[in-house]
Design an enzyme around this catalytic site. Structure first.
Site, PDB file in Angstrom:
ATOM      1  N   CYS A   1      40.191  75.617  33.538  1.00 16.71           N
ATOM      2  CA  CYS A   1      41.052  76.071  34.638  1.00 16.71           C
ATOM      3  C   CYS A   1      41.428  74.933  35.576  1.00 16.71           C
ATOM      4  O   CYS A   1      42.491  74.964  36.186  1.00 16.71           O
ATOM      5  CB  CYS A   1      40.361  77.175  35.413  1.00 16.71           C
ATOM      6  SG  CYS A   1      38.754  76.672  36.054  1.00 16.71           S
TER       7      CYS A   1
ATOM      8  N   GLU B   1      38.378  84.180  40.913  1.00 18.94           N
ATOM      9  CA  GLU B   1      38.454  82.766  40.503  1.00 18.94           C
ATOM     10  C   GLU B   1      39.525  82.698  39.422  1.00 18.94           C
ATOM     11  O   GLU B   1      39.271  83.053  38.270  1.00 18.94           O
ATOM     12  CB  GLU B   1      37.089  82.310  39.955  1.00 18.94           C
ATOM     13  CG  GLU B   1      35.984  82.294  41.003  1.00 18.94           C
ATOM     14  CD  GLU B   1      36.077  81.097  41.946  1.00 18.94           C
ATOM     15  OE1 GLU B   1      36.771  80.120  41.616  1.00 18.94           O
ATOM     16  OE2 GLU B   1      35.458  81.158  43.015  1.00 18.94           O
TER      17      GLU B   1
HETATM   18  P1  NAD Z   1      41.693  86.822  31.181  1.00 19.04           P
HETATM   19  O1  NAD Z   1      42.174  87.114  32.548  1.00 19.04           O
HETATM   20  O2  NAD Z   1      42.553  87.199  30.036  1.00 19.04           O
HETATM   21  O3  NAD Z   1      40.273  87.529  30.911  1.00 19.04           O
HETATM   22  C1  NAD Z   1      39.193  87.392  31.789  1.00 19.04           C
HETATM   23  C2  NAD Z   1      38.322  88.630  31.691  1.00 19.04           C
HETATM   24  O4  NAD Z   1      39.092  89.766  32.066  1.00 19.04           O
HETATM   25  C3  NAD Z   1      37.777  88.903  30.289  1.00 19.04           C
HETATM   26  O5  NAD Z   1      36.427  89.304  30.388  1.00 19.04           O
HETATM   27  C4  NAD Z   1      38.664  90.034  29.795  1.00 19.04           C
HETATM   28  O6  NAD Z   1      38.004  90.918  28.893  1.00 19.04           O
HETATM   29  C5  NAD Z   1      39.008  90.775  31.075  1.00 19.04           C
HETATM   30  N1  NAD Z   1      40.298  91.475  30.969  1.00 19.04           N
HETATM   31  C6  NAD Z   1      41.357  91.122  30.194  1.00 19.04           C
HETATM   32  N2  NAD Z   1      42.365  92.010  30.372  1.00 19.04           N
HETATM   33  C7  NAD Z   1      41.926  92.927  31.261  1.00 19.04           C
HETATM   34  C8  NAD Z   1      42.508  94.099  31.852  1.00 19.04           C
HETATM   35  N3  NAD Z   1      43.745  94.504  31.554  1.00 19.04           N
HETATM   36  N4  NAD Z   1      41.766  94.796  32.749  1.00 19.04           N
HETATM   37  C9  NAD Z   1      40.532  94.383  33.077  1.00 19.04           C
HETATM   38  N5  NAD Z   1      39.927  93.292  32.542  1.00 19.04           N
HETATM   39  C10 NAD Z   1      40.612  92.586  31.649  1.00 19.04           C
HETATM   40  O7  NAD Z   1      41.345  85.260  31.172  1.00 19.04           O
HETATM   41  P2  NAD Z   1      40.852  84.379  29.970  1.00 19.04           P
HETATM   42  O8  NAD Z   1      41.950  84.237  28.971  1.00 19.04           O
HETATM   43  O9  NAD Z   1      39.528  84.842  29.504  1.00 19.04           O
HETATM   44  O10 NAD Z   1      40.643  82.972  30.731  1.00 19.04           O
HETATM   45  C11 NAD Z   1      41.701  82.112  31.004  1.00 19.04           C
HETATM   46  C12 NAD Z   1      42.142  82.219  32.441  1.00 19.04           C
HETATM   47  O11 NAD Z   1      41.036  82.144  33.311  1.00 19.04           O
HETATM   48  C13 NAD Z   1      43.046  81.050  32.858  1.00 19.04           C
HETATM   49  O12 NAD Z   1      44.076  81.522  33.681  1.00 19.04           O
HETATM   50  C14 NAD Z   1      42.114  80.138  33.631  1.00 19.04           C
HETATM   51  O13 NAD Z   1      42.745  79.281  34.549  1.00 19.04           O
HETATM   52  C15 NAD Z   1      41.237  81.141  34.304  1.00 19.04           C
HETATM   53  N6  NAD Z   1      39.951  80.540  34.656  1.00 19.04           N
HETATM   54  C16 NAD Z   1      39.661  80.334  35.974  1.00 19.04           C
HETATM   55  C17 NAD Z   1      38.455  79.731  36.322  1.00 19.04           C
HETATM   56  C18 NAD Z   1      38.066  79.471  37.751  1.00 19.04           C
HETATM   57  O14 NAD Z   1      36.901  79.160  37.984  1.00 19.04           O
HETATM   58  N7  NAD Z   1      38.963  79.588  38.703  1.00 19.04           N
HETATM   59  C19 NAD Z   1      37.563  79.365  35.309  1.00 19.04           C
HETATM   60  C20 NAD Z   1      37.897  79.608  33.997  1.00 19.04           C
HETATM   61  C21 NAD Z   1      39.086  80.206  33.662  1.00 19.04           C
END
Ligand code: NAD
Length: 470
Positions: free
Chosen positions: A250, A216
């Site tokens: 998002c 997602e």
């Molecule tokens: P992110 O991708 O930075 O982090 C999400 C998760 O991934 C966190 O738990 C984080 O600890 C983990 N993570 C971060 N770096 C990682 C790595 N190198 N390896 C493995 N795991 C890692 O996202 P965010 O900043 O928490 O959220 C914002 C993003 O999420 C935006 O792009 C937004 O559009 C998206 N989002 C999508 C939805 C949806 O339902 N489609 C909902 C909310 C947010």
């Protein structure tokens, strides 16, 4: 934030593995009992703790927390409780003529130990929502919430440990290191919500174990406001969907294309809606959020400064302040297409407004970018609406509305390619954690019994006849 140790993670994983078959054999009634207990904990026992934690992490007001965190989880639970028995029922399928003598059905079997990795912007909703789907499917689950919302993670840990043994659901708090340790394990399914950049890392890791994935993700969701739209109402709906949670959503409208004949009127309506929503003082309004970290706030300030350097008109409802990560509701008029604000997902309270005369040019610009998670259309002209939907691609869409598709339990929620893979919510969430296993049972003599070699004489003819007629 402290990382979960490798020993803790691998131990929990091994214990969950040993229970996956028995958990997968549980009845709808048992799963419903667990989902009901989870919904009760969120709605009653831990409601105030959730509100306090989400406020501490994101400055999200109580009403907004109730609507976008608590309510989303409880409605997902209610919908699942109402339909789970039917979803789990094996589905009989018709028998094709050449397979006469057999009957077949599809069984929904739990995939097994699953991993949920969630982001910070809706830390309860995007963690416990997928968890409901996983419980519905009968999967043990390991959860890694975001490191940016530590207070909320503490409450999630309390809720989970009060309701589930670690062999069923366990929380692994931590940041990237914890996520990487988890991702090295052979999960049966990984449900990841976050950025496209990290989505790629997750998918690469999943490929090593051939774990299935639901991704997602995010992206730039365009919104088109045609001159046939009700301009006042469009401005109100867009303002609410864009500036809620300080734009850290998002599916928020990321940038707008407004027909040039109504642009002036639209901007006036947008500004007056912002004045009403936040009572002319967003900084002191309980309904206006804060940016999750200074790093994220700085990124938004950079986008605004870059647009200012390009000479764009900027309408801002106040000055930013670093001490509490406040970024004012901001509108940027006509930023260049190659500016940061038009290239990156904004994920904050900054709204670029571009104008258009020719819709084909708008569609061409949208289609040059990656497929968005959402595309919104404000118009009353039906042929224009159909033209936009048919000539673009997006995970989800709303006409004369935004963000509400997320709240509709019957709609599959998710992106397409760059904005996501797989769908969530309701039946689609249940399917994400289930394997559709086909079972064919031969009941009596079957046509294939006479099609075995050697192919001589009448058998040769029968093969020809079968290919021609059946
Ligand atoms: P992110 O991708 O930075 O982090 C999400 C998760 O991934 C966190 O738990 C984080 O600890 C983990 N993570 C971060 N770096 C990682 C790595 N190198 N390896 C493995 N795991 C890692 O996202 P965010 O900043 O928490 O959220 C914002 C993003 O999420 C935006 O792009 C937004 O559009 C998206 N989002 C999508 C939805 C949806 O339902 N489609 C909902 C909310 C947010």
């Amino acid at each position: 934030m402290k990382e979960s140790s490798e020993e803790y993670i691998t131990g929990a994983f091994a214990r969950q593995r040993s229970t996956e078959l028995s958990l997968g054999a549980t009845s709808a009634r048992e799963r419903i009992r667990k989902i009901r207990a989870l919904a009760y904990a969120v709605k009653y026992t831990y409601r105030q703790q959730i509100r306090d934690a989400v406020y501490a992490d994101l400055h999200k007001g109580e009403e907004e927390c109730d609507i976008t965190e608590i309510y989303v989880v409880t409605t997902e639970a209610q919908h699942t409780i109402a339909h789970l028995e039917r979803w789990m029922r094996p589905r009989k399928v018709p028998t094709p003529l050449p397979l006469l003598g057999s009957t077949s059905h599809v069984r929904y079997e739990s995939k097994g130990v699953s991993l949920i990795i969630s982001p910070w912007n809706f830390p309860i909703n995007l963690t416990l929502g997928p968890l409901i789907s996983a419980i519905a499917a009968g999967c043990p689950v390991m959860i890694k919430p975001s490191e940016y919302t530590p207070r909320t993670t503490e409450v999630i840990e309390k809720i989970i440990s009060s309701l589930f043994p670690a062999t069923e659901v366990v929380v692994c708090p931590g940041a990237v290191e914890t996520a990487q340790t988890l991702l090295s394990l052979p999960f049966r399914h990984i449900f990841f919500t976050g950025s496209p950049a990290v989505g790629k890392i997750v998918m690469r890791a999943a490929a090593e174990n051939l774990s299935s994935v639901t991704l997602e993700l995010g992206g730039k969701s365009p919104t088109i406001v045609d001159k046939s739209a009700d301009i006042g109402l469009s401005a109100k709906r867009i303002a609410y969907g864009k500036y809620m949670n300080a734009g850290q959503i998002c599916i928020a409208p990321d940038y707008l294309y407004v027909h040039e004949e109504v642009k002036k009127e639209f901007l006036a309506e947008l500004q007056s809606t912002l004045s009403v929503m936040y009572m002319d003082a967003p900084k002191s309004s309980a309904a206006y959020g804060r940016i999750v970290s200074q790093k994220h706030a700085d990124r938004l300030q950079e986008m605004i400064s870059e647009a200012r350097n390009h000479g764009c008109d900027i309408i801002s409802a106040g000055k930013a302040s670093n001490e509490d990560r406040y970024v004012a509701p901001t509108i940027i008029i006509d930023p260049p297409l190659d500016s940061q604000v038009m290239q990156e997902e904004i994920f904050g309270p900054v709204l670029p407004v571009l104008s258009y005369r020719n819709i084909d040019e708008v569609l061409a610009t949208i289609n040059e970018k990656e497929k968005p998670l959402a595309l919104y259309i404000y118009a009353r002209n039906k042929s224009l609406i159909n033209k936009i939907i048919q000539n673009t691609r997006a995970g989800t869409s709303c006409v004369r509305q935004n963000n509400l598709q997320f709240f509709h339990a019957y709609l599959p929620f998710g992106g397409s390619n760059h904005s996501g893979i797989g769908k969530a919510h309701g039946y689609h969430g249940f399917l994400a954690f289930s394997n559709e296993r086909s079972v064919l049972t031969q009941r009596s003599f079957g046509a294939t019994d006479i099609l075995r070699p050697p192919y001589t004489g009448w058998k040769k003819k029968l093969v020809q006849w079968t290919v021609k007629w059946l």
